[in-house]
Design an enzyme around this catalytic site. Sequence first.
Site, short mmCIF file in Angstrom:
data_model
loop_
_atom_site.label_atom_id
_atom_site.label_comp_id
_atom_site.label_asym_id
_atom_site.label_seq_id
_atom_site.Cartn_x
_atom_site.Cartn_y
_atom_site.Cartn_z
N GLU A 127 -6.07 -4.72 10.06
CA GLU A 127 -4.79 -3.81 10.48
C GLU A 127 -5.30 -3.04 11.71
O GLU A 127 -6.04 -1.87 11.64
CB GLU A 127 -4.85 -2.97 9.24
CG GLU A 127 -4.48 -3.27 7.81
CD GLU A 127 -3.84 -2.42 6.88
OE1 GLU A 127 -2.95 -2.51 6.41
OE2 GLU A 127 -4.29 -1.15 6.72
N GLU B 22 -6.99 4.97 7.45
CA GLU B 22 -6.81 6.44 7.17
C GLU B 22 -8.05 6.94 6.37
O GLU B 22 -8.07 8.13 6.41
CB GLU B 22 -5.45 6.49 6.16
CG GLU B 22 -4.25 6.12 7.22
CD GLU B 22 -2.96 5.55 6.44
OE1 GLU B 22 -2.96 5.59 5.25
OE2 GLU B 22 -2.00 5.19 7.07
N HIS C 176 -9.35 1.77 4.04
CA HIS C 176 -8.36 1.73 4.82
C HIS C 176 -8.73 2.51 6.01
O HIS C 176 -9.37 3.48 5.92
CB HIS C 176 -7.32 2.25 4.01
CG HIS C 176 -6.04 2.12 4.91
ND1 HIS C 176 -5.64 3.07 5.78
CD2 HIS C 176 -5.11 1.20 4.66
CE1 HIS C 176 -4.40 2.61 6.18
NE2 HIS C 176 -3.80 1.35 5.49
N SER D 228 3.02 -2.25 10.32
CA SER D 228 4.34 -2.33 10.68
C SER D 228 4.86 -4.02 10.25
O SER D 228 5.69 -4.18 10.95
CB SER D 228 4.43 -1.92 11.91
OG SER D 228 4.32 -0.64 12.43
N ASN E 265 0.97 -1.03 -0.10
CA ASN E 265 -0.05 0.19 0.02
C ASN E 265 0.82 1.25 -0.12
O ASN E 265 1.50 1.70 0.92
CB ASN E 265 -0.91 -0.02 1.39
CG ASN E 265 -1.79 1.16 1.48
OD1 ASN E 265 -1.64 2.26 0.51
ND2 ASN E 265 -2.35 1.42 2.50
N TRP E 266 1.12 1.88 -1.19
CA TRP E 266 2.06 2.67 -1.23
C TRP E 266 1.47 4.34 -0.54
O TRP E 266 2.43 5.01 -0.40
CB TRP E 266 2.43 3.08 -2.77
CG TRP E 266 3.05 2.02 -3.60
CD1 TRP E 266 3.28 1.02 -2.87
CD2 TRP E 266 3.65 2.22 -4.66
NE1 TRP E 266 4.06 0.06 -3.85
CE2 TRP E 266 4.41 1.02 -4.97
CE3 TRP E 266 3.70 3.17 -5.85
CZ2 TRP E 266 5.01 0.61 -6.25
CZ3 TRP E 266 4.11 2.97 -7.22
CH2 TRP E 266 5.15 1.84 -7.23
N LYS E 267 0.18 4.33 -0.39
CA LYS E 267 -0.43 5.47 0.10
C LYS E 267 -0.09 6.66 -0.87
O LYS E 267 -0.07 6.39 -2.28
CB LYS E 267 0.06 5.54 1.51
CG LYS E 267 -0.03 4.37 2.43
CD LYS E 267 0.03 4.77 3.92
CE LYS E 267 -0.15 3.35 4.39
NZ LYS E 267 -0.40 3.62 6.07
N GLY F 275 2.02 2.23 10.70
CA GLY F 275 3.04 3.43 10.76
C GLY F 275 3.89 3.52 12.01
O GLY F 275 4.39 4.53 12.07
N GLY G 201 2.55 -1.20 4.21
CA GLY G 201 2.57 0.22 3.89
C GLY G 201 4.18 0.39 3.67
O GLY G 201 4.69 0.25 2.47
N GLY G 202 4.87 1.12 4.65
CA GLY G 202 6.27 1.91 4.54
C GLY G 202 7.09 0.68 3.80
O GLY G 202 7.90 1.30 2.85
P1 PGA Z 1 2.58 0.22 7.63
O1 PGA Z 1 1.23 0.62 6.77
O2 PGA Z 1 2.88 -1.23 6.98
O3 PGA Z 1 3.32 1.38 7.30
O4 PGA Z 1 2.17 0.30 9.12
C1 PGA Z 1 0.15 -0.55 6.81
C2 PGA Z 1 -1.11 -0.06 6.04
O5 PGA Z 1 -1.51 1.12 6.43
O6 PGA Z 1 -1.67 -0.71 5.16
#
Ligand code: PGA
Length: 251
Positions: A167, A97, A95, A213, A10-12, A173, A234-235
């Site tokens: 999640e 966010e 998601h 994470s 998930n590149w956001k 994050g 994500g990251g």
């Molecule tokens: P993260 O994000 O791996 O950076 O914690 C995961 C996500 O939000 O899908």
Amino acid sequence: MKRTPIIAGNWKMNKTPDEAAAFIKELLPEIKDSKNELIAGVPFVCLPAALEAAKGSNLKIAAQNMHWKESGAYTGEVSGAMLKSMGVPYVIIGHSERREYFAETDETVNLKAKAALSYGITPIICCGETLEQREAGIMESWVSGQVKAALQDLTKEQVKTIVIAYEPIWAIGTGRTATNEQANEVCTIIRNVVKDLYDEETAEALRIQYGGSVNAANSADLFSMDNIDGGLVGGASLKVKDFSVIAGYEC
Ligand code: PGA
């Protein structure tokens, strides 16, 4: 039943179209031997470049959101019809966010999931609790409620094809990953919700990811848990080295 692990980046809101193409070109040789289903969830504007760069490879492309209506006066939105016309096979929906910053609700998540499926696009539906909810002891009822709402009116044939990403918000994050046991516990709860709503066969076919994470050092242990079928990353999905280690997970 053996489920093929599904590992999605998930590149956001990261990378320009040029950066996306360059990244995917660098990534592909590193992941070509992976036996897992692999996805990169990219910003809308990167979709054409990412689809082109990944063409003919084992990397599939996802959008990170979509509107449930086909078209109309919805400034700034992108429809499933548009994604379908581009050949986008997956879409991340709900998601945390988007729920937190963009007023996504259980109801819109359900509308989007149904719309995605109607266009032949597979939704990756996200759910998860806050730290306060976990500490208040309502994690199970909260996550179960999110899943039930998201799946409303979906047939069992549809549910067998979708992906649910668990999640926990406190793990996204933050570098604070859920333990293998914590993550597996909630993925098991989700599978049981699906079993109660549908049947065992449907629950066993459904793939459930863990996200929050996930990194190159913890992914294999997380993914080896009974009810975890890969991850939403994500990251660590923004780095070729890290994502290729995660993508190379062997059961
Ligand atoms: P993260 O994000 O791996 O950076 O914690 C995961 C996500 O939000 O899908």
